[in-house]
Design a protein around this motif. Structure first.
Motif: not given
Length: 325
Positions: A12, A82, A85
């Motif tokens: 990410f 994360i 998201q």
């Protein structure tokens, strides 16, 4: 945290840093493709800015600060969860200049430090200021300018690093971070500096102060390399970057115990020369992905390259994490 989650968080960070200017809407910083096949693919995702500073806050989230848009530099702060998201904007207090191409690293239990950067758009002057913010424990997150301790006698070498941007910045301990390489409007750099948070002091690690011409084994001056600390060997691995002779695919190791460089003469399927690549370390392997080429623009492969630190060999490039771990 699971093995896949650890590497996913690292990807990410890398893919956000590697993103180019995309959508002009500023409603949120990014829109992405979905996680697929064991990796976060670096396809045609869009981002509404270039050259932000990005760092993990903890195992669950990361922070994005500033960058440059078509309208100029910005200094807004965004957090990415994360798991969901989802982005959320953090309204931070304090005076943070509008910077792009700065470095950022987490030190200790969550305090973030930002160093350097460019003041004006794409071709501005450089900074060597340090700013810090505590997102995790501060109810009202506030940027603070860190005043560096004046511990050197007048005229001595190595008081603090020169202003720069497009450098590498890594956490070296619970109380220190290091910066490597970089560029300014008038200079290209190959030096390495370490900052101690508790004493607010800089220390020049390379080249040795007053002995700039010593050891021959050293990387050329460059900017936009990807660097990552290797705790097991107390070293920093640096891949690629751009020097006066162009983009590189060299892999160098900087030993933090004796402050020396070593070029790793790696074998196997070596990644192509590139700058702005992103790297992560997991299970004693260095993962390299994305980046840009002077001749091609964004590199044409969307695969992950893995370097085995035990055998000093590149072990291939794959589109699935399971093939490399």
């Amino acid at each position: 945290m699971t093995r896949r989650r650890q590497l996913r968080l690292a990807l990410f960070v890398g893919l956000i840093l590697a993103a180019t200017i995309g959508a002009e809407s500023m409603g949120e910083p990014s829109t992405y493709n979905s996680w697929s096949g064991g990796l976060w693919r670096s396809g045609r995702h869009q981002i509404s800015r270039e050259k932000p500073a990005v760092s993990c806050i903890d195992d669950e989230s990361l922070l994005l600060v500033g960058g440059v848009t078509w309208e100029g530099n910005v200094n807004d702060v965004w957090r990415l969860d994360i798991t969901t998201q989802k982005w959320s904007q953090i309204y931070a207090f304090g005076a943070l200049p509008k910077l792009n191409a700065a470095g950022m690293a987490r030190v200790g239990d969550g305090k973030l430090f930002l160093f350097g950067g460019m003041h004006l758009g794409f071709f501005g002057d450089a900074s060597n200021n340090i700013y810090t913010i505590d997102i995790k424990s501060d109810s009202y997150p506030t940027w603070h300018h860190v005043v560096v301790a004046d511990h050197h006698e007048e005229g001595s070498v190595g008081a603090e690093p020169a202003p720069r941007y497009r450098h590498a910045m890594v956490t070296t301990s619970n109380d220190t971070f290091a910066i490597l390489f970089g560029i300014s409007p008038s200079s290209l750099f190959d030096d390495v500096w370490e900052f101690t948070v508790s004493t607010k002091m800089w220390r020049q690690l390379w080249p040795p102060p007053g002995n700039e011409g010593a050891p021959e084994q050293r990387p050329t001056k460059r900017y936009n390399p990807c660097c990552h600390v290797v705790p097991k060997s107390n070293s920093i691995l640096c891949f690629g970057g751009t020097s006066q002779s162009g983009d590189s695919n060299e892999l160098w190791s900087f030993d933090l115990s004796n402050n020396t460089w070593r070029l790793l003469n790696a074998t196997g399927p070596i990644p192509s020369a590139r700058r702005l690549a992103q790297c992560s370390i997991f299970q004693n392997k260095l993962f390299v992905y994305s980046g840009f080429s002077t001749s091609l623009g964004p590199v044409e492969d969307d695969r992950i390259h893995a370097f085995n630190m035990d055998t000093e060999r590149w072990i291939g490039n794959h589109s699935r994490i399971s093939n490399l771990t």
